[in-house]
Scaffold this motif. Structure first.
Motif, short mmCIF file in Angstrom:
data_model
loop_
_atom_site.label_atom_id
_atom_site.label_comp_id
_atom_site.label_asym_id
_atom_site.label_seq_id
_atom_site.Cartn_x
_atom_site.Cartn_y
_atom_site.Cartn_z
N HIS A 362 0.87 -1.18 0.00
CA HIS A 362 0.00 0.00 0.00
C HIS A 362 0.90 1.23 0.00
CE1 HIS A 362 -3.33 2.61 1.55
NE2 HIS A 362 -2.37 3.19 2.25
N THR A 363 0.64 2.17 -0.92
CA THR A 363 1.40 3.41 -0.98
C THR A 363 0.46 4.60 -1.11
OG1 THR A 363 3.38 2.39 -1.95
CG2 THR A 363 3.09 4.75 -2.31
N VAL A 364 0.71 5.63 -0.32
CA VAL A 364 -0.06 6.86 -0.40
C VAL A 364 0.91 8.02 -0.59
CG1 VAL A 364 -1.42 8.51 0.94
CG2 VAL A 364 -2.08 6.12 0.91
N LEU A 365 0.63 8.88 -1.56
CA LEU A 365 1.42 10.09 -1.78
C LEU A 365 0.64 11.28 -1.22
CD1 LEU A 365 2.56 9.54 -5.50
CD2 LEU A 365 3.47 8.56 -3.40
N ARG A 366 1.36 12.19 -0.56
CA ARG A 366 0.72 13.35 0.06
C ARG A 366 1.13 14.62 -0.68
NH1 ARG A 366 -0.86 12.24 5.22
NH2 ARG A 366 -2.27 13.99 4.86
N TYR A 367 0.15 15.49 -0.94
CA TYR A 367 0.38 16.70 -1.73
C TYR A 367 -0.07 17.95 -0.98
CZ TYR A 367 1.62 14.08 -5.90
OH TYR A 367 2.27 13.27 -6.79
N ARG A 368 0.72 19.01 -1.15
CA ARG A 368 0.39 20.32 -0.57
C ARG A 368 0.62 21.39 -1.63
NH1 ARG A 368 4.13 21.18 3.96
NH2 ARG A 368 3.06 19.29 4.68
N HIS A 369 -0.41 22.13 -1.93
CA HIS A 369 -0.31 23.17 -2.97
C HIS A 369 0.26 22.61 -4.27
CE1 HIS A 369 -1.27 25.77 0.31
NE2 HIS A 369 -0.09 25.67 0.88
N GLY A 370 -0.16 21.39 -4.60
CA GLY A 370 0.25 20.79 -5.86
C GLY A 370 1.62 20.14 -5.86
N ARG A 371 2.31 20.16 -4.71
CA ARG A 371 3.66 19.59 -4.64
C ARG A 371 3.67 18.33 -3.77
NH1 ARG A 371 7.61 21.56 -8.09
NH2 ARG A 371 9.04 20.57 -6.63
N LEU A 372 4.43 17.35 -4.20
CA LEU A 372 4.62 16.13 -3.42
C LEU A 372 5.45 16.46 -2.18
CD1 LEU A 372 4.44 12.98 -3.26
CD2 LEU A 372 6.60 12.93 -4.51
N VAL A 373 4.90 16.18 -0.99
CA VAL A 373 5.61 16.51 0.25
C VAL A 373 5.91 15.30 1.13
CG1 VAL A 373 4.76 18.89 0.38
CG2 VAL A 373 3.43 17.04 1.44
N ALA A 374 5.24 14.17 0.86
CA ALA A 374 5.48 13.00 1.71
C ALA A 374 4.93 11.75 1.05
CB ALA A 374 4.83 13.19 3.09
#
Length: 423
Positions: A362-374
């Motif tokens: 399982h993989t989750v990508l986290r985004y803030r203001h359109g940028r990958l952050v975690a």
């Protein structure tokens, strides 16, 4: 540098600072002082392998006894420092509880953190325990084999690691979490739900949005049950309170250093007096993430931070300060689950879910203001390593592109990196 260096706190951060500064050229005496009677050891296995009996005290040691001799690091163990005795310009004479005096010209505070406790009736009953040190793990391991029910108060990393260990040993195990989802300060609701389902399938009973209000005991003063605010009583022969940790900043406060949810330091690990260095779990530092806001402060409880910040601290002590920048990362082994996290996400950050290519991943990508952050990865070390590299390099992978799960993440990231270089 030829002055006397005192490192208060013989954990991962304290040891790493002492070892690094010596390797980089500190020529003066180095004293590493710790309140525990054990030489610096690895804490993460305490909630897993040590409880299972597959690791012992000797295997936890971070360095051999010869290491300290070879690097001229004087270990002072079993001595709790009561007063730093600062005299100005970062120097002073620390005093231990036994009256021993330790003079220093430069000071490193690596005092760590201690488990938070619950201020409710019955908190002092036998069998209500916390987990931080070898002594705690010894007590917990001994009681696990002697009771028929464990209640873990707190659904964070340590609580879930112990719960997974206990249920695998056949112990009836209940996790009580006050928040709506597990690991609420660490992962997205999506990853939390995935991990929750796995724990439930393994036999762990999980109660969310539930708070204990009292621990009940018998006439011998031993815990027998946990009472929740709604009146529910959960039988328990053992209770682990795992509701987070508070920074050990008492010495720093008494010495006049600025403290706010830990010892306030700058990006070079310097405290408010401009001379004292603070590292590890006790330090409240500017967010070191490549896309982080330096005005945002964080306290990072991880082996990665202890090692990375120790390197920054050593450079500062040697007069070659280098701001701490990097991608914080964490891991947690919970039974058959290996959770790995790269970067620092916030609850409001966007989520892109990429189901694993193999069962259990399982993989989750986290985004803030359109940028990958975690990124959050379960049983997927390949994705984790790629995400760490991408975050370190500032690779721009749009969320809509990452959402195309028909293409491997490795391919997405390689194409994104190529575009970044070309642009």
């Amino acid at each position: 540098m030829t002055g006397r260096l005192l490192v208060v706190g013989a954990g991962q951060a304290g040891l790493q600072t002492a070892a690094t500064v010596r390797t980089l050229g500190w020529e003066g005496p180095i004293t590493l002082a710790g309140a525990e009677s054990y030489a610096p050891y690895n804490r993460p296995p305490l909630s897993k392998a040590f409880l299972r009996g597959t690791a012992d005290v000797a295997s936890l040691a971070l360095r051999s006894a010869a290491f300290y001799t070879d690097h001229a690091i004087d270990l002072v163990l079993g001595e709790s420092i009561e007063d730093l005795g600062p005299t100005g310009e970062g120097a002073g004479t620390a005093t231990t509880a036994s009256g021993r005096r330790l003079p220093y010209d430069r000071l490193v505070l690596a005092t760590g953190a201690e488990p938070r406790r619950l201020p409710i009736p019955g908190a002092d009953l036998k069998g209500v325990v916390t987990l931080r040190a070898i002594e705690d793990a010894d007590v917990l391991a001994g009681r696990l084999s002697a009771v028929d029910g464990l209640v873990v108060v707190g659904g964070g990393l340590i609580g879930l690691e112990v719960a997974a260990t206990a249920v695998a040993a056949g112990l009836r195990t209940t996790v009580v979490e006050a928040a709506p989802w597990l690991m609420n300060r660490v992962v997205s609701t999506t990853t939390a739900a995935y991990i929750e389902a796995a724990h439930r399938a393994a036999g762990v009973d999980i109660l969310q949005q539930a708070r204990p209000c009292r621990f009940h005991g018998d006439d011998r003063g031993a815990v027998t049950a946990v009472e929740l605010e709604d009146g529910t009583r959960i039988p328990a022969g053992l209770v682990l309170v795992a509701v987070g940790a508070r920074p050990r900043d008492e010495l720093a406060r008494a010495a006049g250093l600025e403290c706010d949810r830990g010892i306030v330091v700058d990006s070079c690990a310097l405290a408010s007096d401009g001379r004292t260095v603070a590292v590890g779990d006790c330090a409240h530092l500017p967010d070191p993430s490549p896309l982080g806001d330096p005005k945002t402060r964080v306290r990072l409880e991880s082996v990665d931070n202890a090692v990375e910040q120790a390197g920054v601290a050593a450079a500062t002590l040697l007069g070659e300060p280098q701001p701490y920048r990097g991608v914080p990362w964490f891991w947690s082994d919970q039974g058959e689950l290996k959770l790995q996290i790269a970067g620092l996400a916030r609850p409001e950050d966007g989520v892109v879910v990429r189901p694993g290519r193999r069962s259990g991943q399982h993989t989750v990508l986290r985004y803030r203001h359109g940028r990958l952050v975690a990124g959050e990865c379960v049983n997927n070390p390949a994705d984790f390593l790629m995400l760490r590299k991408a975050l370190s390099g500032g690779t721009h992978l749009p969320a809509e592109t990452a959402a195309d799960t028909g293409i491997p993440l490795k391919q997405h990231l390689a194409a994104a990196a190529t575009l970044d270089r070309a642009g």
